[in-house]
Design a protein around this motif. Structure first.
Motif, PDB file in Angstrom:
ATOM      1  N   LEU A 155       0.824  -1.210   0.000  1.00 35.23           N
ATOM      2  CA  LEU A 155       0.000   0.000   0.000  1.00 35.23           C
ATOM      3  C   LEU A 155       0.860   1.263   0.000  1.00 35.23           C
ATOM      4  N   VAL A 156       2.057   1.171   0.563  1.00 34.55           N
ATOM      5  CA  VAL A 156       2.999   2.296   0.530  1.00 34.55           C
ATOM      6  C   VAL A 156       3.635   2.416  -0.853  1.00 34.55           C
ATOM      7  N   LEU A 157       4.006   1.267  -1.451  1.00 37.94           N
ATOM      8  CA  LEU A 157       4.743   1.296  -2.716  1.00 37.94           C
ATOM      9  C   LEU A 157       3.870   1.675  -3.910  1.00 37.94           C
ATOM     10  N   ILE A 158       2.589   1.328  -3.869  1.00 43.87           N
ATOM     11  CA  ILE A 158       1.721   1.590  -5.025  1.00 43.87           C
ATOM     12  C   ILE A 158       1.719   3.075  -5.409  1.00 43.87           C
ATOM     13  N   PRO A 159       1.445   4.020  -4.498  1.00 45.34           N
ATOM     14  CA  PRO A 159       1.470   5.428  -4.926  1.00 45.34           C
ATOM     15  C   PRO A 159       2.869   5.919  -5.293  1.00 45.34           C
ATOM     16  N   ILE A 160       3.919   5.369  -4.656  1.00 44.75           N
ATOM     17  CA  ILE A 160       5.281   5.790  -5.019  1.00 44.75           C
ATOM     18  C   ILE A 160       5.593   5.385  -6.447  1.00 44.75           C
ATOM     19  N   TYR A 161       5.349   4.112  -6.783  1.00 41.01           N
ATOM     20  CA  TYR A 161       5.601   3.641  -8.151  1.00 41.01           C
ATOM     21  C   TYR A 161       4.732   4.383  -9.162  1.00 41.01           C
ATOM     22  N   LEU A 162       3.505   4.727  -8.778  1.00 45.38           N
ATOM     23  CA  LEU A 162       2.613   5.438  -9.686  1.00 45.38           C
ATOM     24  C   LEU A 162       3.166   6.815 -10.033  1.00 45.38           C
ATOM     25  N   VAL A 163       3.612   7.557  -9.030  1.00 41.08           N
ATOM     26  CA  VAL A 163       4.099   8.919  -9.267  1.00 41.08           C
ATOM     27  C   VAL A 163       5.398   8.910 -10.071  1.00 41.08           C
ATOM     28  N   VAL A 164       6.319   7.966  -9.783  1.00 38.03           N
ATOM     29  CA  VAL A 164       7.581   7.931 -10.539  1.00 38.03           C
ATOM     30  C   VAL A 164       7.411   7.193 -11.863  1.00 38.03           C
ATOM     31  N   ARG A 165       6.209   6.655 -12.097  1.00 39.73           N
ATOM     32  CA  ARG A 165       5.831   5.973 -13.330  1.00 39.73           C
ATOM     33  C   ARG A 165       6.712   4.758 -13.637  1.00 39.73           C
ATOM     34  N   ASP A 166       6.959   3.987 -12.591  1.00 43.25           N
ATOM     35  CA  ASP A 166       7.598   2.678 -12.745  1.00 43.25           C
ATOM     36  C   ASP A 166       6.465   1.655 -12.769  1.00 43.25           C
ATOM     37  N   TYR A 167       5.966   1.357 -13.975  1.00 45.91           N
ATOM     38  CA  TYR A 167       4.745   0.557 -14.082  1.00 45.91           C
ATOM     39  C   TYR A 167       4.980  -0.925 -13.788  1.00 45.91           C
ATOM     40  N   GLN A 168       6.194  -1.397 -13.972  1.00 47.58           N
ATOM     41  CA  GLN A 168       6.479  -2.783 -13.612  1.00 47.58           C
ATOM     42  C   GLN A 168       6.426  -2.960 -12.095  1.00 47.58           C
ATOM     43  N   GLY A 169       7.055  -2.023 -11.373  1.00 52.05           N
ATOM     44  CA  GLY A 169       6.986  -2.068  -9.911  1.00 52.05           C
ATOM     45  C   GLY A 169       5.565  -1.889  -9.419  1.00 52.05           C
ATOM     46  N   LEU A 170       4.801  -1.014 -10.115  1.00 54.17           N
ATOM     47  CA  LEU A 170       3.400  -0.795  -9.744  1.00 54.17           C
ATOM     48  C   LEU A 170       2.599  -2.080  -9.891  1.00 54.17           C
ATOM     49  N   LEU A 171       2.830  -2.803 -10.985  1.00 54.94           N
ATOM     50  CA  LEU A 171       2.098  -4.043 -11.237  1.00 54.94           C
ATOM     51  C   LEU A 171       2.385  -5.079 -10.156  1.00 54.94           C
ATOM     52  N   TRP A 172       3.653  -5.242  -9.810  1.00 55.24           N
ATOM     53  CA  TRP A 172       4.010  -6.207  -8.762  1.00 55.24           C
ATOM     54  C   TRP A 172       3.411  -5.797  -7.416  1.00 55.24           C
ATOM     55  N   SER A 173       3.399  -4.503  -7.114  1.00 55.14           N
ATOM     56  CA  SER A 173       2.850  -4.030  -5.841  1.00 55.14           C
ATOM     57  C   SER A 173       1.344  -4.265  -5.773  1.00 55.14           C
ATOM     58  N   VAL A 174       0.642  -4.001  -6.871  1.00 56.17           N
ATOM     59  CA  VAL A 174      -0.806  -4.248  -6.906  1.00 56.17           C
ATOM     60  C   VAL A 174      -1.094  -5.730  -6.739  1.00 56.17           C
ATOM     61  N   ALA A 175      -0.290  -6.579  -7.387  1.00 53.91           N
ATOM     62  CA  ALA A 175      -0.482  -8.024  -7.252  1.00 53.91           C
ATOM     63  C   ALA A 175      -0.271  -8.457  -5.807  1.00 53.91           C
ATOM     64  N   LEU A 176       0.764  -7.931  -5.163  1.00 54.77           N
ATOM     65  CA  LEU A 176       1.024  -8.259  -3.757  1.00 54.77           C
ATOM     66  C   LEU A 176      -0.127  -7.791  -2.879  1.00 54.77           C
ATOM     67  N   LEU A 222      -3.306  -7.406  -3.766  1.00 60.42           N
ATOM     68  CA  LEU A 222      -4.497  -8.222  -4.006  1.00 60.42           C
ATOM     69  C   LEU A 222      -4.376  -9.590  -3.347  1.00 60.42           C
ATOM     70  N   VAL A 223      -3.227 -10.212  -3.456  1.00 56.73           N
ATOM     71  CA  VAL A 223      -3.031 -11.515  -2.813  1.00 56.73           C
ATOM     72  C   VAL A 223      -3.154 -11.385  -1.298  1.00 56.73           C
ATOM     73  N   GLY A 224      -2.515 -10.354  -0.740  1.00 56.17           N
ATOM     74  CA  GLY A 224      -2.610 -10.133   0.703  1.00 56.17           C
ATOM     75  C   GLY A 224      -4.030  -9.853   1.152  1.00 56.17           C
ATOM     76  N   SER A 225      -4.771  -9.083   0.360  1.00 60.75           N
ATOM     77  CA  SER A 225      -6.156  -8.755   0.721  1.00 60.75           C
ATOM     78  C   SER A 225      -7.034 -10.002   0.753  1.00 60.75           C
ATOM     79  N   VAL A 226      -6.866 -10.891  -0.241  1.00 64.80           N
ATOM     80  CA  VAL A 226      -7.661 -12.124  -0.281  1.00 64.80           C
ATOM     81  C   VAL A 226      -7.327 -13.007   0.921  1.00 64.80           C
ATOM     82  N   PHE A 227      -6.041 -13.137   1.210  1.00 65.20           N
ATOM     83  CA  PHE A 227      -5.618 -13.950   2.357  1.00 65.20           C
ATOM     84  C   PHE A 227      -6.226 -13.414   3.656  1.00 65.20           C
TER      85      PHE A 227
END
Length: 595
Positions: free
Chosen positions: A556-577, A579-584
């Protein structure tokens, strides 16, 4: 800075509106102690959660986070572990439920649940009252330093930072003292909405003005990497040379060791439970134990995206457009003032007023929450208990006004003596909380721990943390944590073993009511013999939820950081993490909550 008329109107309307709302709601708070300090335990959990997030979205901490993001880049995502931010994960998983089951008004009063009502338990309560008042003074000084540094950039009267802080403190103290918990919670919800709008707007502005290529040119190699080794591996030579001096002053060259120390300290401090401040008061104010857990979980969900949109946005704007100027000046620069300088330079008219009002709101939220939480310890656990147990409710509320004003005066005095935000922040979160950890960890998890052990553990830890700046002034508070922990742990264990165990009836009642896990074997066996229908506490499930929850929160911390610096690969991995954590957590935490 010369604010436009529109900005000045927005700020003025906000300040007047907050004051009027707080004073209007204050009529609800004056009924009795429970209404004043806990909102009568009628406030919905989502409102308490947003209020708690608003209280943590403080201007002083945000100024520090912007300076850390500027200097350390994506590695700064680990640095809030010094507080630690993941204590909210421990609270949501199990500690909020344990604490709320006591159904009391203060953390000191809670100790009756654990240690009974004898003279030894009274000593415990005295130790908690002292700690609560000392920590309140520290938080007030922390807020005082931050708001002064912030205000001096924006307001036009050329006053000293501390003078600005005094003026803003006067306005805030009025509505907080008068309004109690009702006023704090509902004004904080308004403040959080404003702060969220302004913060997301800042992130969008940064994305529109700074390209990834510009950011790469303005930062050294490794700035955009969240991973780290034993060494920090950031060399600002030739980019902004003075940043290397800042890293040395922070003591973070051995970044891997420092993060490990933050994790070690953070886990122990989190297991000890919340310190007696606004976080604990909101848990006790929840309507049920399960709502207390949901409230703690909501804090992470709502706070990190807007906060780190603003933090990262201001940091990258300052790096690209102010970095060359800082390098060209060649002199020392106060990195803690990057936030107000960046707002001054890059935020347009209208939004500037909204953002300044929002940051003032963030300050007022933290200050209000800290100030509301402290007086109850003196009024309820000292005055009411020992001096005037049968006074009218209005008398207790009026006395809380006086205690609040005295704490503000002392906190302001301490603030005048401080040089930087970082100094007071490091002392509060590393030294003071380090002295708190041992005794409060043992009270939850070891049946043989008694009231005398708690009192001497708290006393030795508090004294050690207060003496640390005097005896070891050059020692980083985080590196001093093992020493502080050892002193408090020694005082706790020796006093507990040198005195009789707590009464069996008290221990059994506590275990039956709270159901803690840990070293409770002898007590658990006796309780289960009388109540065979009880299940064993879910320690393994709680530990799994905490492990998943810490990385879920980090995403949740990394998602907005990656979004602002426009590192979309890091953003994708953070969103996946995330979502998996939320389901668990949905299946193994949320669905398992019960009262």
């Amino acid at each position: 800075m010369n604010l436009s008329t529109i900005d000045i109107v927005i700020i003025f309307v906000y300040l007047v509106g907050t004051l009027v709302l707080g004073l209007y709601i204050s009529r609800l708070a004056s009924r009795d102690m429970s209404a004043y300090f806990l909102g009568g335990k009628t406030i919905p959990w989502w409102a308490l959660g947003v209020s708690n997030a608003s209280g943590m979205f403080d201007i002083t901490g945000t100024m520090w986070l912007v300076s850390m993001c500027f200097v350390y880049g994506l590695k700064s995502a680990w640095l809030p572990w010094i507080w630690p931010i993941f204590n909210q994960v421990f609270l949501m998983v199990y500690l909020s439920v344990w604490l709320r089951r006591s159904n009391v008004m203060t953390g000191a009063q809670w100790l009756n649940t654990r240690f009974g009502t004898g003279r030894d338990a009274e000593l415990c309560q005295l130790a908690v009252v002292i700690f609560a008042l000392v920590s309140a003074v520290g938080f007030i000084a922390y807020a005082f330093k931050g708001i002064g540094k912030f205000a001096v950039i924006f307001f036009p009267w050329e006053l000293a930072p501390d003078v600005y802080a005094l003026i803003i403190f006067a306005v805030t103290t009025l509505y907080v003292v008068k309004g109690g918990m009702y006023s704090v919670v509902f004004t904080e919800i308004l403040q959080f909405v404003m702060m969220t709008i302004a913060a997301i707007a800042v992130g969008i502005i940064a994305m529109s003005l700074v390209s990834p290529e510009q950011l790469a040119q303005a930062t050294p190699e490794g700035w955009s990497e969240v991973s780290f080794g034993w060494q920090l591996g950031l060399d600002w030579s030739g980019v902004i040379d003075s940043v290397n001096d800042k890293i040395h002053a922070d003591g973070l060259e051995l970044f891997g060791i420092m993060v490990m120390m933050m994790l070690f300290k953070g886990v122990l401090s989190s297991m000890a439970g919340p310190v007696p401040n606004y976080d604990m008061q909101r848990i006790l104010a929840a309507r049920t134990p399960s709502e207390a857990a949901k409230m703690s979980g909501l804090v992470s969900v709502v706070m990190f995206f807007p906060r780190y949109m603003m933090v990262t946005g201001l940091a990258v704007l300052a790096l690209v457009y102010m970095g060359p100027e800082i390098q060209a000046s060649g002199g020392a620069f106060d990195f803690e003032q990057i936030l107000p300088y960046a707002i001054n330079r890059f935020v347009p008219v209208g939004l500037t007023g909204l953002l300044i009002a929002g940051l003032l709101a963030a300050f007022m939220s933290t200050f209000a929450a800290s100030l509301n939480a402290a007086p109850v310890y003196f009024v309820n656990d000292i005055y009411r208990k020992y001096f005037n147990p049968d006074a009218a409710p209005e008398r207790y509320v009026r006395l809380s006004y006086l205690v609040s004003f005295v704490l503000v005066l002392i906190g302001v005095g301490v603030g005048f003596m401080l040089d930087s935000i970082n100094n007071i922040m490091q002392w509060i979160f590393a030294a003071l909380f380090g002295g708190y950890a041992a005794a409060n960890l043992l009270k939850w998890h070891w049946w043989r721990f008694n009231a005398y052990g708690y009192f001497f553990g708290m006393l030795s830890g508090l004294l050690a943390s207060l003496l640390l700046p005097l005896l070891l002034p050059e020692t980083h508070p985080l590196l001093a944590f093992p020493l502080l922990l050892s002193v408090s742990l020694a005082g706790s264990v020796m006093a507990a073993l040198a005195t009789p165990a707590q009464e069996e009836a008290v221990l059994k009642a506590f275990y039956l009511q709270v159901r803690p896990w840990g070293f409770w074997g002898p007590v658990r066996d006796k309780v289960l013999a009388e109540h065979p229908e009880l299940d064993n506490p879910p320690m393994a499930r709680d530990m799994a939820n905490i492990l998943v929850g810490i990385f879920w929160q980090l995403s949740l911390v990394l998602i907005p950081i990656y979004l602002v610096v426009r590192d979309y690969q890091g953003l994708l991995w953070s969103v996946a993490l995330m979502l998996v954590g939320s389901v668990f957590l949905k299946f193994f935490w949320y669905d398992k909550l019960q009262d």
